[in-house]
Structures are given as structure tokens and as C-alpha cells.
Design a protein around this motif. Structure first.
Motif, PDB file in Angstrom:
ATOM      1  N   VAL A  79     -32.396  16.413  20.095  1.00 60.65           N
ATOM      2  CA  VAL A  79     -31.500  17.226  20.928  1.00 60.65           C
ATOM      3  C   VAL A  79     -30.094  17.229  20.337  1.00 60.65           C
ATOM      4  N   LYS A  80     -29.649  16.077  19.866  1.00 62.22           N
ATOM      5  CA  LYS A  80     -28.308  15.960  19.287  1.00 62.22           C
ATOM      6  C   LYS A  80     -28.150  16.848  18.058  1.00 62.22           C
ATOM      7  N   SER A  81     -29.182  16.907  17.232  1.00 60.32           N
ATOM      8  CA  SER A  81     -29.073  17.644  15.971  1.00 60.32           C
ATOM      9  C   SER A  81     -29.397  19.127  16.085  1.00 60.32           C
ATOM     10  N   HIS A  82     -30.165  19.535  17.151  1.00 59.98           N
ATOM     11  CA  HIS A  82     -30.644  20.918  17.182  1.00 59.98           C
ATOM     12  C   HIS A  82     -30.294  21.718  18.442  1.00 59.98           C
ATOM     13  N   TYR A  83     -30.101  21.089  19.580  1.00 62.30           N
ATOM     14  CA  TYR A  83     -29.890  21.867  20.810  1.00 62.30           C
ATOM     15  C   TYR A  83     -28.653  22.745  20.697  1.00 62.30           C
ATOM     16  N   ILE A  84     -28.723  23.919  21.267  1.00 64.82           N
ATOM     17  CA  ILE A  84     -27.682  24.921  21.093  1.00 64.82           C
ATOM     18  C   ILE A  84     -26.301  24.437  21.548  1.00 64.82           C
ATOM     19  N   ASP A  85     -26.263  23.601  22.571  1.00 62.58           N
ATOM     20  CA  ASP A  85     -25.006  23.002  23.032  1.00 62.58           C
ATOM     21  C   ASP A  85     -24.920  21.596  22.429  1.00 62.58           C
ATOM     22  N   LYS A  86     -23.962  21.378  21.544  1.00 66.36           N
ATOM     23  CA  LYS A  86     -23.908  20.126  20.782  1.00 66.36           C
ATOM     24  C   LYS A  86     -23.564  18.899  21.629  1.00 66.36           C
ATOM     25  N   GLU A  87     -23.083  19.097  22.855  1.00 69.01           N
ATOM     26  CA  GLU A  87     -22.733  17.969  23.708  1.00 69.01           C
ATOM     27  C   GLU A  87     -23.857  17.565  24.670  1.00 69.01           C
ATOM     28  N   THR A  88     -24.909  18.338  24.721  1.00 69.27           N
ATOM     29  CA  THR A  88     -25.962  18.112  25.706  1.00 69.27           C
ATOM     30  C   THR A  88     -26.701  16.792  25.499  1.00 69.27           C
ATOM     31  N   TYR A  89     -26.766  16.324  24.265  1.00 69.68           N
ATOM     32  CA  TYR A  89     -27.490  15.070  24.000  1.00 69.68           C
ATOM     33  C   TYR A  89     -26.934  13.909  24.819  1.00 69.68           C
TER      34      TYR A  89
END
Length: 336
Positions: free
Chosen positions: A34-44
Motif C-alpha cells: 500500500v505504501k509503495s503503490h496506493y494512489i494516495d501516498k499517505e494512506t499506508y
């Protein structure tokens, strides 16, 4: 024999510790993806906080792997408010590094062929109306012939119903190929931005297709709350370009494309990794869904579309295989 922790057997203790360690590794791996790919970089950060909290509460304790994956899916979707998150336990998974690209493609195509590449039903309804029940988008390479045969079958109808009420989405390439049948020329529809490599890709229809295009005729799209992702995209773009009317329920609201990952060679993880921007609106349907032109319960959508088309046939004096009294009688029966 010595006791360990007041009656807990050594086996139970070791199994419990191993299970906890296994769960922690899986959760850490998902957080990293999630940290490396999710569209919102803070979501992880939300994902990490969620997992740490649930571990402390013992939420995942004593769950089998399937139930663990199902609960992860539910927790991620609820916390992040993104229906594209998905975790599935694969009991007999063969690591991809042991399979060639051709082997993976063959296996995937064999699986999709068992469901006719998503084309559940294709028929001609009374009044010379085409009907396609389309449930999902497989690869365009594997699906091309089936799609062409489908469109050739409905080519001589004067109007078309596309039933997407159970369509959960699928491959972007197939979405574009399917949409190509409704545009007479190449059309730039949207761009897709991917955060992990910071690239933006242009997505367009094809000027030529294998089957007969369906142009300059009435099209009606049936939707439900289950219509999702690429299924929503068909409704969204044909509605935006005034090529179709949407009848049914507001769709699920999942526009962003996903990346697929294997976690610890046990779990399939889908992470929304990009953002679609429609060139016609500079927006998309994420969290909003596609709003029908005529809102009815999903179970009534086909009947509503059929009635509407039959009434249009009377108004426009379109010739069909039915006489005027037969059309009126059919409308009467459908309205009961």
C-alpha cells in the motif's frame, strides 16, 4: 512433565506464536504494498494503524486463512473507503516464478473460457432488440473472437440493451476494445496516472474491430449497485458521450485501476494504484458511481428498458417483426 504457562502445552504455545508471526508478516507485507503503490501516498499510515490496533485486540486470532483474508478485505474497504481493496487466500497457489508467461496466460484463458469470457447471454428480444448480458472483462486477446461474434449477432437489431448488473469489471484492454464498437473513429477517452512510477497513460478506443460496430442506434445500459470498475466505465463513457441511456441503480463507485500482488505466496492482494481522469469531464466516478438516467430497482431494469424501447418503436413508427397490436399487447404484459 513441566508445564508451560499454567496448562498451555508446548505445541499450542509454539503454534500460536508461529501463527501470530505469520499474520504479522502478512500484514507488514500488505502495508508495504500500500505504501509503495496506493494512489494516495499517505494512506499506508491508516493501514498500519488499523493492523496494529487489530493485532492488539486479537481480531485475527484463531481465524483460518480464508476467513482471515475475507476479514482483511472488509477492514481495508471500511477503513480506507475504497471498494477496490481485495485480499483472497489461494490454497493451491503455484508461485509465478515457476510458470512462464505463456503458461500463466494459458491458465488464465482456460479459466475465463469456462465462463465464455464474461458473455453470459446474447439474444434477440421481441421487437428486434439486441440483448447482451456481460459479466466481466477478460483479456482482449482471448476475448476478441467471442466479442466479435456477440456484436455480429446483434448487428441487425435496431436497438441494444447491455446488461451490466452483475459486471464486476476486469481488464482495461478489454474495456477499451468493447467501447471501440460504439465509436465510429478512434476516441481518446481518459488518462490513467500510476503513482508508483509517476507515469500517465492515454487510453483510447480502436478505429477498427473484428466484428461489426454498433453505431447510430439506441443503446440502453442496465446497472445495479454491483456494477463495478470497468463495468461502470462502459456506462460512464457511453452516457457522457450521449451514446447510451443508463437504466437501473447507481453503480458501486470504483474508478481507480488496481495492481495485483502475491503476499507470502498465499494471498492475492489488489491495491488501487492509479487514477483515471475522463477527458470529457476531467473527473471520474470514484466514490460517486454512475447515476442512471432512469433510476429503478435493478431487478426491474430489463423490463423498464424493454418497455421504453417498445414505446419508442410505436412513436417512431419503426418497422419490426411485430404488428402494432402485438407491440401494445407486449407492453401491457410487461407492465403488469
Amino acid at each position: 512433565m513441566k508445564k508451560l504457562y499454567a496448562g498451555i502445552s508446548l505445541f499450542t504455545f509454539l503454534f500460536s506464536s508461529a501463527q501470530k508471526n505469520d499474520i504479522s508478516i502478512v500484514l507488514a507485507d500488505i502495508t508495504e504494498k500500500v505504501k509503495s503503490h496506493y494512489i494516495d501516498k499517505e494512506t499506508y499510515k491508516k493501514v498500519d494503524s488499523l493492523f496494529q490496533s487489530e493485532l492488539k485486540k486479537g481480531t485475527f486470532k484463531d481465524l483460518n486463512k480464508k476467513d482471515f483474508a475475507d476479514l482483511l478485505t472488509q477492514k481495508l474497504r471500511t477503513t480506507i473507503k475504497d471498494e477496490h481493496f481485495f485480499v483472497k487466500y489461494l490454497e493451491n497457489y503455484t508461485p509465478e516464478k515457476q510458470m512462464s508467461e505463456k503458461e500463466k496466460e494459458k491458465l488464465n484463458n482456460e479459466h475465463n473460457s469456462l465462463e465464455n469470457f464474461g458473455f453470459e447471454t446474447v439474444q434477440r428480444l421481441p421487437g428486434n432488440i439486441g440483448y447482451i448480458n456481460y459479466k466481466g472483462f477478460a483479456s482482449p486477446e482471448a476475448s476478441e473472437k467471442t466479442l466479435a461474434a456477440t456484436m455480429d449477432f446483434v448487428a441487425n437489431t435496431h436497438s441494444l440493451i447491455i446488461d451490466l448488473r452483475e459486471n464486476g469489471g476486469g481488464e482495461n484492454g478489454m474495456l477499451l476494445l468493447f467501447l471501440s464498437y460504439f465509436f465510429d473513429q478512434k476516441k481518446d477517452l481518459y488518462t490513467t496516472y500510476f503513482r508508483h512510477n509517476q507515469k500517465t497513460v492515454a487510453d483510447s478506443t480502436q478505429p477498427k474491430v473484428s466484428g461489426q460496430k454498433y453505431l447510430h442506434k439506441k443503446i440502453y445500459i442496465l446497472t445495479s449497485k454491483k456494477t463495478f470498475s470497468a463495468g461502470e466505465a462502459v456506462a460512464y463513457f457511453l452516457q457522457q458521450y450521449k451514446l447510451a441511456e443508463v437504466i437501473g441503480e447507481k453503480t458501486g463507485g470504483a474508478a481507480n485501476p488496481v495492481d495485483h500482488f502475491m503476499v507470502q505466496n498465499q494471498y492475492l492482494l489488489l491495491v488501487p494504484a492509479g487514477k483515471i481522469t475522463a477527458l470529457s469531464t476531467q473527473k471520474n466516478w470514484e466514490h460517486i458511481g454512475v447515476i442512471p438516467d432512469q433510476e429503478v430497482k435493478s431487478e426491474d431494469a430489463l423490463k423498464a428498458a424493454h418497455i421504453k424501447i417498445l414505446k419508442n418503436i410505436i412513436t417512431s413508427e419503426t418497422k419490426t417483426e411485430l404488428t402494432l397490436p402485438e407491440i401494445k399487447n407486449l407492453i401491457y404484459k410487461l407492465e403488469q
